[in-house]
Design a protein around this motif. Structure first.
Motif, PDB file in Angstrom:
ATOM      1  N   ALA A 151       0.846  -1.193   0.000  1.00 39.80           N
ATOM      2  CA  ALA A 151       0.000   0.000   0.000  1.00 39.80           C
ATOM      3  C   ALA A 151       0.880   1.242   0.000  1.00 39.80           C
ATOM      4  O   ALA A 151       1.159   1.828   1.050  1.00 39.80           O
ATOM      5  CB  ALA A 151      -0.928  -0.006   1.210  1.00 39.80           C
ATOM      6  N   TYR A 152       1.356   1.616  -1.194  1.00 37.09           N
ATOM      7  CA  TYR A 152       2.173   2.811  -1.365  1.00 37.09           C
ATOM      8  C   TYR A 152       1.512   3.703  -2.414  1.00 37.09           C
ATOM      9  O   TYR A 152       0.956   3.206  -3.401  1.00 37.09           O
ATOM     10  CB  TYR A 152       3.594   2.439  -1.814  1.00 37.09           C
ATOM     11  CG  TYR A 152       4.329   1.559  -0.838  1.00 37.09           C
ATOM     12  CD1 TYR A 152       5.029   2.097   0.230  1.00 37.09           C
ATOM     13  CD2 TYR A 152       4.307   0.168  -0.977  1.00 37.09           C
ATOM     14  CE1 TYR A 152       5.706   1.283   1.131  1.00 37.09           C
ATOM     15  CE2 TYR A 152       4.967  -0.656  -0.084  1.00 37.09           C
ATOM     16  CZ  TYR A 152       5.662  -0.093   0.981  1.00 37.09           C
ATOM     17  OH  TYR A 152       6.315  -0.910   1.872  1.00 37.09           O
ATOM     18  N   ALA A 153       1.586   5.001  -2.205  1.00 35.44           N
ATOM     19  CA  ALA A 153       0.959   5.936  -3.137  1.00 35.44           C
ATOM     20  C   ALA A 153       1.565   5.832  -4.527  1.00 35.44           C
ATOM     21  O   ALA A 153       0.888   6.053  -5.527  1.00 35.44           O
ATOM     22  CB  ALA A 153       1.076   7.358  -2.609  1.00 35.44           C
ATOM     23  N   GLY A 154       2.832   5.499  -4.578  1.00 33.54           N
ATOM     24  CA  GLY A 154       3.516   5.353  -5.854  1.00 33.54           C
ATOM     25  C   GLY A 154       4.893   4.763  -5.664  1.00 33.54           C
ATOM     26  O   GLY A 154       5.323   4.472  -4.536  1.00 33.54           O
ATOM     27  N   ILE A 185       1.048   1.532  -5.780  1.00 29.50           N
ATOM     28  CA  ILE A 185       1.672   0.208  -5.641  1.00 29.50           C
ATOM     29  C   ILE A 185       0.813  -0.624  -4.701  1.00 29.50           C
ATOM     30  O   ILE A 185       0.784  -0.394  -3.491  1.00 29.50           O
ATOM     31  CB  ILE A 185       3.112   0.320  -5.092  1.00 29.50           C
ATOM     32  CG1 ILE A 185       3.941   1.292  -5.947  1.00 29.50           C
ATOM     33  CG2 ILE A 185       3.760  -1.057  -5.042  1.00 29.50           C
ATOM     34  CD1 ILE A 185       4.057   0.910  -7.401  1.00 29.50           C
ATOM     35  N   ARG A 186       0.091  -1.562  -5.266  1.00 25.92           N
ATOM     36  CA  ARG A 186      -0.770  -2.449  -4.485  1.00 25.92           C
ATOM     37  C   ARG A 186      -0.188  -3.856  -4.341  1.00 25.92           C
ATOM     38  O   ARG A 186      -0.679  -4.660  -3.567  1.00 25.92           O
ATOM     39  CB  ARG A 186      -2.162  -2.523  -5.128  1.00 25.92           C
ATOM     40  CG  ARG A 186      -2.881  -1.180  -5.141  1.00 25.92           C
ATOM     41  CD  ARG A 186      -3.238  -0.762  -3.722  1.00 25.92           C
ATOM     42  NE  ARG A 186      -3.841   0.568  -3.676  1.00 25.92           N
ATOM     43  CZ  ARG A 186      -3.208   1.670  -3.297  1.00 25.92           C
ATOM     44  NH1 ARG A 186      -1.924   1.596  -2.951  1.00 25.92           N
ATOM     45  NH2 ARG A 186      -3.816   2.831  -3.274  1.00 25.92           N
ATOM     46  N   GLY A 192       1.788 -10.211 -11.330  1.00 27.43           N
ATOM     47  CA  GLY A 192       0.863  -9.142 -10.988  1.00 27.43           C
ATOM     48  C   GLY A 192       1.458  -7.999 -10.201  1.00 27.43           C
ATOM     49  O   GLY A 192       0.722  -7.202  -9.602  1.00 27.43           O
ATOM     50  N   ALA A 193       2.791  -7.866 -10.208  1.00 28.39           N
ATOM     51  CA  ALA A 193       3.434  -6.815  -9.421  1.00 28.39           C
ATOM     52  C   ALA A 193       3.231  -5.437 -10.041  1.00 28.39           C
ATOM     53  O   ALA A 193       3.202  -5.283 -11.265  1.00 28.39           O
ATOM     54  CB  ALA A 193       4.924  -7.102  -9.292  1.00 28.39           C
ATOM     55  N   ASP A 194       3.110  -4.441  -9.170  1.00 28.02           N
ATOM     56  CA  ASP A 194       3.134  -3.043  -9.593  1.00 28.02           C
ATOM     57  C   ASP A 194       4.549  -2.480  -9.514  1.00 28.02           C
ATOM     58  O   ASP A 194       4.837  -1.448 -10.123  1.00 28.02           O
ATOM     59  CB  ASP A 194       2.223  -2.198  -8.701  1.00 28.02           C
ATOM     60  CG  ASP A 194       0.774  -2.631  -8.793  1.00 28.02           C
ATOM     61  OD1 ASP A 194       0.242  -2.685  -9.918  1.00 28.02           O
ATOM     62  OD2 ASP A 194       0.172  -2.927  -7.737  1.00 28.02           O
ATOM     63  N   ALA A 195       5.395  -3.155  -8.748  1.00 33.89           N
ATOM     64  CA  ALA A 195       6.797  -2.744  -8.613  1.00 33.89           C
ATOM     65  C   ALA A 195       7.630  -3.967  -8.272  1.00 33.89           C
ATOM     66  O   ALA A 195       7.160  -4.896  -7.610  1.00 33.89           O
ATOM     67  CB  ALA A 195       6.956  -1.682  -7.535  1.00 33.89           C
ATOM     68  N   PHE A 196       8.880  -3.949  -8.740  1.00 37.22           N
ATOM     69  CA  PHE A 196       9.804  -5.045  -8.482  1.00 37.22           C
ATOM     70  C   PHE A 196      11.057  -4.481  -7.823  1.00 37.22           C
ATOM     71  O   PHE A 196      11.611  -3.471  -8.278  1.00 37.22           O
ATOM     72  CB  PHE A 196      10.179  -5.740  -9.795  1.00 37.22           C
ATOM     73  CG  PHE A 196      11.166  -6.864  -9.644  1.00 37.22           C
ATOM     74  CD1 PHE A 196      10.877  -7.986  -8.883  1.00 37.22           C
ATOM     75  CD2 PHE A 196      12.407  -6.807 -10.285  1.00 37.22           C
ATOM     76  CE1 PHE A 196      11.788  -9.027  -8.746  1.00 37.22           C
ATOM     77  CE2 PHE A 196      13.326  -7.843 -10.158  1.00 37.22           C
ATOM     78  CZ  PHE A 196      13.003  -8.950  -9.387  1.00 37.22           C
ATOM     79  N   VAL A 197      11.504  -5.133  -6.758  1.00 36.62           N
ATOM     80  CA  VAL A 197      12.691  -4.717  -6.019  1.00 36.62           C
ATOM     81  C   VAL A 197      13.739  -5.822  -6.102  1.00 36.62           C
ATOM     82  O   VAL A 197      13.448  -6.986  -5.805  1.00 36.62           O
ATOM     83  CB  VAL A 197      12.356  -4.431  -4.541  1.00 36.62           C
ATOM     84  CG1 VAL A 197      13.621  -4.014  -3.780  1.00 36.62           C
ATOM     85  CG2 VAL A 197      11.278  -3.352  -4.429  1.00 36.62           C
ATOM     86  N   THR A 198      14.945  -5.455  -6.493  1.00 39.43           N
ATOM     87  CA  THR A 198      16.068  -6.390  -6.498  1.00 39.43           C
ATOM     88  C   THR A 198      17.339  -5.602  -6.219  1.00 39.43           C
ATOM     89  O   THR A 198      17.269  -4.440  -5.797  1.00 39.43           O
ATOM     90  CB  THR A 198      16.139  -7.153  -7.840  1.00 39.43           C
ATOM     91  OG1 THR A 198      17.154  -8.170  -7.758  1.00 39.43           O
ATOM     92  CG2 THR A 198      16.441  -6.241  -9.006  1.00 39.43           C
TER      93      THR A 198
END
Length: 250
Positions: free
Chosen positions: A138-141, A168-169, A189-195
């Motif tokens: 739950a991030y605004a962006g 970012i849901r 189904g990701a809105d963002a990916f972190v690596t």
């Protein structure tokens, strides 16, 4: 209290189950040291600096994510490899290294522990050998997500944002050099990916798919698994354990 080297190896193997992975190098005992272990040092990489720090605190064993030996590497014992091995052998220190098994462990691995420190509750595994993790968010962006990651990890991240920002849901992640998992994260189904790292193709995929990409540092994202596993096993066996973080800007 001390334990036999082979029993310690058996504990690590039972926990991480390396036989179930196709990996880039040998998992388990990479360098044999003294037969009894009482003090373990954990770290990310078996660098000369970590080995010297382990010698300083009189460790009997070192437990790392990045060991000394990798598939396809030059087999000659010269230069930096000679220097690292020389120190380990001269001080009779055991070196244990687990790569993908340490990434994958559901509770103590790099991905699970990164999710823990970032406050994400895993509900899905994805990608090759199920190494990728995903969770509701739950991030605004993407900028808000990146700010959270940077604050927790203490490192400036590279953020690539799609042209049309969206909330970012759902966040997906895979520690270290897992930029190749980006397409699997999108499919999950990701809105963002972190690596840890980003390569040239991912910037184009961000623009074309609308999924943000955060490269938070290879070392920074992989500081948690080795210390969690070593601390867990040491506590079970009554051994001493110390995590030593050798700073790395990568």
């Amino acid at each position: 209290m001390s334990i036999q080297r082979q029993e310690l190896l058996a504990r690590f193997d039972a926990l991480l189950q390396p036989e179930g992975f196709k990996d880039y190098g040998p998992n388990g005992l990479q360098v044999e040291g003294r037969p009894e272990v009482a003090r373990i040092v954990s770290g990310v990489t078996a660098s000369r600096a970590l080995i010297d720090a382990a010698i300083e605190v009189q460790a009997d064993a070192i437990f790392v994510h990045h060991g000394l030996f990798w598939r396809g590497m030059d087999a000659r014992i010269t230069g930096w490899m000679k220097q690292r091995l020389q120190r380990l052998l001269a001080h009779d220190i055991n070196l244990f290294a687990y790569h993908l098994p340490l990434d994958a462990h559901a509770e103590l691995g790099n991905n699970a522990q990164l999710g823990r420190v970032l406050g994400w509750h895993v509900d899905q595994r994805f990608g090759d050998q199920s190494l990728g993790f995903a969770a509701p968010a739950a991030y605004a962006g993407a900028a808000d997500l990146a700010a959270h990651v940077q604050t927790v990890l203490g490192r400036t991240a590279t953020l690539v944002v799609p042209a049309q920002a969206r909330p970012i849901r759902r966040v997906a992640w895979c520690t270290g050099g897992a930029q190749g998992f980006f397409e699997s994260a999108i499919a999950a189904g990701a809105d963002a990916f972190v690596t840890g790292e980003i390569s040239e193709p991912q910037a184009h995929l961000v623009r074309e798919t609308g999924v943000a990409f955060i490269a938070a540092g290879h070392h920074a994202t992989e500081r948690y698994g080795a210390q969690a596993v070593a601390a867990h096993v040491a506590q079970q066996l009554g051994l001493e354990h110390q995590f030593i973080d050798i700073d790395n800007p990568a």
